[in-house]
Write a protein that holds these residues in place. Structure first.
Motif, PDB file in Angstrom:
ATOM      1  N   ALA A 184      16.618  11.534  31.939  1.00  0.00           N
ATOM      2  CA  ALA A 184      17.347   9.565  32.366  1.00  0.00           C
ATOM      3  C   ALA A 184      17.382   8.837  31.195  1.00  0.00           C
ATOM      4  O   ALA A 184      18.491   8.136  31.021  1.00  0.00           O
ATOM      5  N   LEU A 185      16.078   8.319  30.286  1.00  0.00           N
ATOM      6  CA  LEU A 185      16.381   7.952  29.161  1.00  0.00           C
ATOM      7  C   LEU A 185      18.222   8.534  28.606  1.00  0.00           C
ATOM      8  O   LEU A 185      19.232   7.574  28.739  1.00  0.00           O
ATOM      9  N   GLY A 186      18.032   9.057  28.502  1.00  0.00           N
ATOM     10  CA  GLY A 186      19.966   9.374  27.731  1.00  0.00           C
ATOM     11  C   GLY A 186      21.198   9.492  29.025  1.00  0.00           C
ATOM     12  O   GLY A 186      22.305   8.413  28.720  1.00  0.00           O
ATOM     13  N   LEU A 187      20.994   9.270  29.731  1.00  0.00           N
ATOM     14  CA  LEU A 187      21.522   9.046  31.065  1.00  0.00           C
ATOM     15  C   LEU A 187      22.230   6.986  30.749  1.00  0.00           C
ATOM     16  O   LEU A 187      22.953   6.309  31.166  1.00  0.00           O
ATOM     17  N   ILE A 188      20.931   6.882  30.851  1.00  0.00           N
ATOM     18  CA  ILE A 188      20.625   4.945  30.989  1.00  0.00           C
ATOM     19  C   ILE A 188      21.267   4.945  30.476  1.00  0.00           C
ATOM     20  O   ILE A 188      22.374   3.738  29.514  1.00  0.00           O
ATOM     21  N   PHE A 189      21.187   4.766  28.502  1.00  0.00           N
ATOM     22  CA  PHE A 189      22.474   4.422  27.559  1.00  0.00           C
ATOM     23  C   PHE A 189      23.434   5.264  27.430  1.00  0.00           C
ATOM     24  O   PHE A 189      24.195   3.971  27.175  1.00  0.00           O
ATOM     25  N   VAL A 190      23.661   6.359  28.277  1.00  0.00           N
ATOM     26  CA  VAL A 190      25.236   6.599  27.740  1.00  0.00           C
ATOM     27  C   VAL A 190      25.897   5.757  29.282  1.00  0.00           C
ATOM     28  O   VAL A 190      27.202   4.985  29.052  1.00  0.00           O
ATOM     29  N   ILE A 220      17.275   4.756  19.032  1.00  0.00           N
ATOM     30  CA  ILE A 220      17.481   5.337  20.254  1.00  0.00           C
ATOM     31  C   ILE A 220      15.657   3.779  20.279  1.00  0.00           C
ATOM     32  O   ILE A 220      15.904   3.070  21.494  1.00  0.00           O
ATOM     33  N   GLY A 221      14.695   4.853  19.835  1.00  0.00           N
ATOM     34  CA  GLY A 221      13.888   3.770  20.100  1.00  0.00           C
ATOM     35  C   GLY A 221      13.971   2.833  18.791  1.00  0.00           C
ATOM     36  O   GLY A 221      13.397   1.422  19.416  1.00  0.00           O
TER      37      GLY A 221
END
Length: 148
Positions: free
Chosen positions: A15-21, A83-84
């Motif tokens: 989820a976090l990776g997809l948000i950034f992409v 990301i952090g």
């Protein structure tokens, strides 16, 4: 690691990776508008040329790389740090703009303002920061060997 912990780790990571992409792709749709969004923050030196363009053109690429690394657990610890760091930077930047009374589009989703006002932005970023902290603690104490 329990099955539940593995599922939580997978869901948070993807989820976090997809948000950034996805948000990076939104920024790439109209890069000039994102340059203006960066300049609108009025944070020196990124409030004017060439630094506003430099940041606006490089940030989406960094977000895509870090997001994909998080999703696929490639260079995972580095992706968590990047990301952090970005999430903390976004919190500080939005908090700064809010504190001086500017009413601007943060540019986090390009021309699409998906989150509304500053409170919802800070809340969403706080949740993302909590996810990063959870994933980092999980990684450090999971007992898995460090990837080479």
């Amino acid at each position: 690691m329990s099955r539940l912990a593995k599922v939580v780790e997978l869901v948070l990571r993807v989820a976090l990776g997809l948000i950034f992409v996805v948000f990076a792709v939104f920024k790439l749709i109209d890069p000039q508008a994102f340059v203006q969004d960066v300049a609108n923050f009025q944070i020196s030196p990124f409030s004017g040329a060439p630094w506003d363009m430099w940041l606006a053109y490089s940030l989406p690429g960094l977000e895509i790389i870090a997001g994909l690394c998080l999703i696929f657990r490639f260079l995972y610890r580095g992706a968590l740090v990047v990301i952090g760091g970005m999430v903390l930077t976004f919190i500080v930047a939005i908090g700064y703009v809010w504190s001086i009374g500017l009413n601007i589009n943060c540019g986090c989703a390009g021309e699409y303002d998906l989150l509304g006002g500053y409170v919802s932005h800070i809340t969403a970023l706080g949740v993302m920061l909590a996810a990063v902290v959870y994933l980092a603690i999980d990684e450090l104490f999971s007992g898995q060997p460090v990837e080479e």
